[in-house]
Write an enzyme that holds these catalytic residues in place. Structure first.
Site, PDB file in Angstrom:
ATOM      1  N   ASN A   1     -10.464   0.654   1.899  1.00 30.44           N
ATOM      2  CA  ASN A   1      -9.011   0.664   1.730  1.00 30.44           C
ATOM      3  C   ASN A   1      -8.700   0.460   0.250  1.00 30.44           C
ATOM      4  O   ASN A   1      -8.787  -0.648  -0.264  1.00 30.44           O
ATOM      5  CB  ASN A   1      -8.388  -0.442   2.575  1.00 30.44           C
TER       6      ASN A   1
ATOM      7  N   HIS B   1      12.458   1.039   5.472  1.00 27.50           N
ATOM      8  CA  HIS B   1      12.221  -0.371   5.135  1.00 27.50           C
ATOM      9  C   HIS B   1      12.710  -1.248   6.282  1.00 27.50           C
ATOM     10  O   HIS B   1      13.873  -1.193   6.664  1.00 27.50           O
ATOM     11  CB  HIS B   1      12.972  -0.736   3.849  1.00 27.50           C
TER      12      HIS B   1
ATOM     13  N   HIS C   1     -14.441   5.352   5.104  1.00 24.88           N
ATOM     14  CA  HIS C   1     -15.890   5.136   5.146  1.00 24.88           C
ATOM     15  C   HIS C   1     -16.505   5.117   3.752  1.00 24.88           C
ATOM     16  O   HIS C   1     -17.320   4.252   3.439  1.00 24.88           O
ATOM     17  CB  HIS C   1     -16.542   6.249   5.987  1.00 24.88           C
TER      18      HIS C   1
ATOM     19  N   HIS D   1      -2.611   6.821   5.537  1.00 21.35           N
ATOM     20  CA  HIS D   1      -3.128   5.710   4.730  1.00 21.35           C
ATOM     21  C   HIS D   1      -4.349   5.084   5.401  1.00 21.35           C
ATOM     22  O   HIS D   1      -4.293   4.656   6.557  1.00 21.35           O
ATOM     23  CB  HIS D   1      -2.032   4.664   4.538  1.00 21.35           C
TER      24      HIS D   1
ATOM     25  N   CYS E   1       0.802  -1.222   0.000  1.00 21.03           N
ATOM     26  CA  CYS E   1       0.000   0.000   0.000  1.00 21.03           C
ATOM     27  C   CYS E   1       0.836   1.274   0.000  1.00 21.03           C
ATOM     28  O   CYS E   1       0.293   2.359  -0.214  1.00 21.03           O
ATOM     29  CB  CYS E   1      -0.939   0.011   1.207  1.00 21.03           C
TER      30      CYS E   1
ATOM     31  N   HIS F   1      -2.055  19.742   7.352  1.00 25.80           N
ATOM     32  CA  HIS F   1      -2.935  18.646   6.914  1.00 25.80           C
ATOM     33  C   HIS F   1      -2.186  17.318   6.983  1.00 25.80           C
ATOM     34  O   HIS F   1      -0.982  17.257   6.709  1.00 25.80           O
ATOM     35  CB  HIS F   1      -3.436  18.890   5.486  1.00 25.80           C
TER      36      HIS F   1
END
Length: 496
Positions: free
Chosen positions: A424, A303, A420, A391, A224, A387
């Site tokens: 995802n 990572h 909502h 994810h 993702c 802001h």
């Protein structure tokens, strides 16, 4: 005895003390230089014109010295501007909005689960409990092949979903920006779990008849967080290719990855992942400066793949019956927290104001020298960003980051509402969140945005953008027909 009222005066005083400290430390250089410059100016005004002329003559500059100094200044300025990284602009982006025919209300999802897993009632009950607490709404979408009973995840259906999502996002981007396909110099497509031959990037090149010398890349298996990896790759390419445009397509194809087995760790993604995609135009052309929405400031990648637990916490494998699925381990949130800490350690010095860095340093020294039990100071990232685009991997992910970063409900509103409304959507979720903020007309010139994404491997990646111009609420886009209804109240549990 009536309860004593809270001491508002002390809390107000403390607030102003903190504000005064932040202003003093963040502007220490300015506050130091102003009295020095004032003193120099007063001294110059005190001197007469004759004294100033005599001082200039006493320096004894000759023509050779003046020429040498001028050459040195020009040389240093040239080296500085040539070695300075090129500015990368985000001209615009477009998000795919799934058709209403792909909508999957809770009732439909559970009915399909009962029919597909009719011999496994415990698995059906597990999915119902997850869905009740997921934070998803009734308008999320799944691709057509998943609507069949049983699902038909064929290669043809997967290609059909890819064409629908990617071409729709690309068409919207080209329309919004006026970009001609022949003006695309770099193309990057990221899709983690669907990697056909020819690649998805080749599919885009074929559809839009892009140039034969285009630099194209197809990223797969990176989870993702692949969207920000694509941004990092595009930034590096734009540094070495002047006057170029780069298009990034971020998506996840759901069709071939819908798990039809009985393992709970693999059933979880079925409840969370939904259709989505985004196309983004980046450019280093100075002509795009005025109309570009954002400027890329930083990209930081972390990572944790060297650790075995982190490597296997999101893992594609077969279950005992041979069904392929994505397994999400129970320690996923703990591993994500460790990855976030490493990422924050790197990005903090780049973005935090001096006041926060000084407090962090003093607390660290105090814990090392005086008392190790002192509570570690958590920097206030609200001082660095207006802001936050976290994810939308699930309610637990958003809750954990809100708690760790001490964010308000408004700061995570874009993430919760995206989860909502769209579910995802993997690597593209960050762009739905950014679009939400713009649709609410909250983006002002100079505002800073922090995008945070997590991915298999395990990775935590961040991108920092600065808004170039105040952005009006768009009349199109994925939120156009529903932004007036948001934000909505999302209960802890939705009883099904």
């Amino acid at each position: 005895m009536p309860p004593s009222s809270p001491n508002f005066s002390s809390s107000v005083k403390l607030k102003y003390v903190k504000l005064g400290y932040q202003y003093l430390v963040n502007h220490i250089l300015t506050l130091t230089l102003i009295p020095i410059m004032a003193a120099v100016l007063i001294e110059v005004l005190r001197m007469g014109p004759l004294e100033i002329l005599n001082l200039w003559r006493s320096l004894n500059f000759d023509l050779v010295q003046i020429l040498c100094c001028s050459f040195l200044i020009i040389f240093v300025a040239t080296v500085y501007f040539k070695s300075k990284p090129r500015t990368i602009f985000l001209v615009d982006y477009a998000c795919f909005k799934p058709p209403n025919t792909c909508r999957v209300p809770f009732a439909t999802f559970m009915e399909h689960s009962r029919l597909i897993l009719k011999d496994k009632p415990k698995s059906v009950e597990f999915q119902m409990r997850i869905l009740e607490r997921s934070g998803l709404g009734e308008e999320t979408c799944l691709p057509p092949a998943i609507h069949y009973i049983p699902p038909t995840p064929t290669m043809e259906a997967a290609r059909g979903e890819a064409e629908l999502v990617i071409f729709s996002a690309m068409d919207s981007l080209l329309e919004k920006t006026g970009l001609k396909p022949k003006d695309i110099d770099i193309l990057i497509v990221n899709c983690s779990l669907f990697s056909p031959t020819p690649s998805l990037s080749a599919m885009v090149i074929n559809k839009y008849k892009l140039r034969s010398n285009i630099k194209s890349f197809n990223l797969s298996g990176m989870g993702c967080s692949a969207g920000l990896i694509s941004v990092d790759l595009a930034r590096d390419l734009l540094q070495v290719h002047p006057n170029s445009n780069a298009v990034i397509v971020s998506t996840e194809i759901i069709t071939p990855n819908y798990y039809q087995g009985n393992e709970r760790a693999m059933l979880l993604p079925n409840c969370l992942f939904r259709m989505g995609g985004a196309a983004i135009l980046l450019s280093n052309r100075t002509s795009e400066r005025r109309r570009a929405k954002y400027r890329l400031v930083h990209v930081v990648r972390t990572h944790k793949g060297a650790d075995d637990k982190a490597f296997r916490c999101v893992f594609e494998e077969e279950d005992k019956e041979g069904n392929v699925g994505i397994s999400l381990q129970k320690d996923l949130m703990a591993i994500a927290g460790e990855a976030l800490k490493s990422n924050i350690t790197t990005i903090g010095p780049l973005v935090l104001p001096a006041s926060e860095q000084l407090l962090f340093l003093l607390t660290l020294i105090g814990r090392k020298i005086f008392n190790p039990k002192w509570k570690p100071y958590i920097p206030d990232f609200k001082q660095a960003f207006e802001h936050f685009c976290i994810h939308a991997g699930g309610r637990a992910v958003i809750d954990e980051l809100q708690k760790n970063l001490q964010l308000s409900a408004e700061h995570v509103e874009a993430s919760r509402m995206t989860l909502h409304r769209f579910g995802n959507t993997s690597s593209s979720s960050l762009w739905y969140e950014l679009s939400y903020i713009e649709s609410k007309a909250r983006m002002r010139r100079g505002d800073r945005v922090w995008q945070i994404a997590f991915g298999s491997g395990f990775k935590c990646n961040s991108a920092v953008w600065k808004c170039n111009r105040t952005i009006k609420s768009p009349s199109d886009g994925p939120w156009a027909d529903c932004i007036d209804r948001y934000p909505v109240y999302i209960p802890e549990v939705v009883k099904l």
